[in-house]
Design an enzyme around this catalytic site. Structure first.
Site, PDB file in Angstrom:
ATOM      1  CE  LYS A   9      -0.823   0.118   5.032  1.00 55.52           C
ATOM      2  NZ  LYS A   9      -0.258   1.463   5.312  1.00 55.52           N
ATOM      3  CG  ASP A  10       3.444   2.291   2.774  1.00 59.55           C
ATOM      4  OD1 ASP A  10       2.401   2.956   2.887  1.00 59.55           O
ATOM      5  OD2 ASP A  10       3.992   1.706   3.731  1.00 59.55           O
ATOM      6  NE  ARG A  53      -7.566   3.382   2.032  1.00 57.27           N
ATOM      7  CZ  ARG A  53      -7.941   2.682   3.093  1.00 57.27           C
ATOM      8  NH1 ARG A  53      -9.162   2.174   3.161  1.00 57.27           N
ATOM      9  NH2 ARG A  53      -7.106   2.475   4.093  1.00 57.27           N
ATOM     10  NE  ARG A  54      -6.944   3.095   7.122  1.00 56.46           N
ATOM     11  CZ  ARG A  54      -5.723   2.769   7.558  1.00 56.46           C
ATOM     12  NH1 ARG A  54      -4.994   3.673   8.200  1.00 56.46           N
ATOM     13  NH2 ARG A  54      -5.244   1.563   7.345  1.00 56.46           N
ATOM     14  NE  ARG A  72       2.355  10.777   8.077  1.00 56.91           N
ATOM     15  CZ  ARG A  72       3.587  11.178   7.772  1.00 56.91           C
ATOM     16  NH1 ARG A  72       3.858  12.463   7.670  1.00 56.91           N
ATOM     17  NH2 ARG A  72       4.533  10.299   7.561  1.00 56.91           N
ATOM     18  NE  ARG A 123      -0.312   5.836  11.897  1.00 56.47           N
ATOM     19  CZ  ARG A 123      -0.666   5.744  10.633  1.00 56.47           C
ATOM     20  NH1 ARG A 123      -1.923   5.507  10.323  1.00 56.47           N
ATOM     21  NH2 ARG A 123       0.215   5.868   9.662  1.00 56.47           N
ATOM     22  CB  CYS A 127      -0.033  12.582  -3.926  1.00 54.36           C
ATOM     23  SG  CYS A 127      -1.546  13.440  -4.396  1.00 54.36           S
TER      24      CYS A 127
END
Length: 306
Positions: free
Chosen positions: A81-82, A129-130, A147, A153, A240
């Protein structure tokens, strides 16, 4: 080869991922020396600014890619995902491993589920997205940008007295923190990030020795599904961090079902589309084009111009 050097970020989760690949290689090749090289990326250094404002997901791979090109390391292990959809000249994504749980997970500070915490909840996430998908279901929630690595977190959830945070289920499972998950968020409610739950191994394009050595780590089903998701993202030009999600599954016959989503940051506009096919790239492109034709282009134009 007698020795191979794996490049990895230094967070606990990144190290787990690199050590997993290390263990697989050592088991397969008992005489091989496998060394980890810890590398700090810009994404690890800049923690007080949303990714979308400082360069997006590429911030987590650039230094690793530089080390690959310079020959300091032989391969880099990434969370898929990165990984950006475009690679620097001379580098390639050689392997995508079998996927772990792709879902997002809700970690509650009080033990209440998302449905129980009420309309005025404060939820921590740095992901657009979340954020977009949460607000589509819970428009009165306050989204607080946080972050850092998983433990950071979790600490911020307590420090800021947030009602909960959203994390990738796979990361919590790998760190043996699954007991903290209050509930798993099904894709019907929140479509995961592109490639979420899978690992990718990046190498030099002309390094056939390393390519052959790590080929056994590839999972064909996961690879086909993630290729469909990444084609979706590439066609949408999601370079991005943007409010784009995509999740593909495959049946026993190899048919892929792909669902994609593009949403406005406030969750007021949500464009979803799903389709099935055998060709991952053709499927990803088709779903993306339908999303664009149905209103996603206008949403993304607004996001990119902010």
């Amino acid at each position: 080869m007698k020795k191979i050097v794996i490049g990895t970020r230094a967070s606990k989760l990144a190290l787990w991922q690199a050590e997993h690949i290390q263990a697989c290689l050592e088991k397969r090749y008992p005489s091989l020396e496998v060394v980890l090289e810890k590398i700090t990326t810009q994404g690890d250094k800049i923690l007080d600014t949303p990714l979308a404002l400082v360069g997006g997901k590429g911030l987590f791979v650039k230094e690793l890619e530089t080390a690959l090109l310079e020959g300091t390391i032989d391969l880099a292990v990434h969370s898929m995902k990165d990984v950006p959809t475009v690679f620097p000249e001379g580098l390639t994504l050689s392997v995508i491993t079998e996927r772990d749980d792709p879902r997002d997970a809700f970690v509650s500070r009080t033990g209440k589920t998302m449905a129980e915490i009420g309309p005025k909840a404060r939820i921590g996430t740095s992901s657009l997205r979340r954020q977009a998908q949460l607000l589509a279901h819970y428009p009165e929630w306050e989204i607080v940008s946080i972050r850092g690595n998983v433990q950071t977190r979790l600490n911020k959830m307590e420090e800021l007295q947030l009602d909960g945070i959203i994390l990738a289920a796979a990361g919590l499972r790998r760190l043996e923190l699954a007991h903290l998950i209050t509930e798993y968020i099904e894709p019907a409610t929140m479509i995961p990030a592109i490639g979420q739950g899978a690992l990718g191994i990046e190498i030099r394009e002309n390094d056939s020795a390393v390519a052959e050595m790590i080929a056994f780590l590839a999972d064909e089903t996961t690879s086909r599904c993630v290729r469909a998701e990444r084609t979706l993202l590439r066609t949408l030009e999601g370079g991005c961090q943007v409010p784009i999600g995509g999740y593909a599954t495959s049946d026993a016959a190899g048919n892929i079902a792909l669902e994609g989503i593009v949403a406005s940051l406030d969750g007021q506009e949500v464009i979803r589309h799903s389709a099935r096919g055998n060709d991952p790239e053709a499927l990803g492109n088709a779903v993306a084009q339908t999303l664009l034709d149905n209103g996603a282009r206008e949403i993304l134009d607004v996001v990119y111009n902010q």
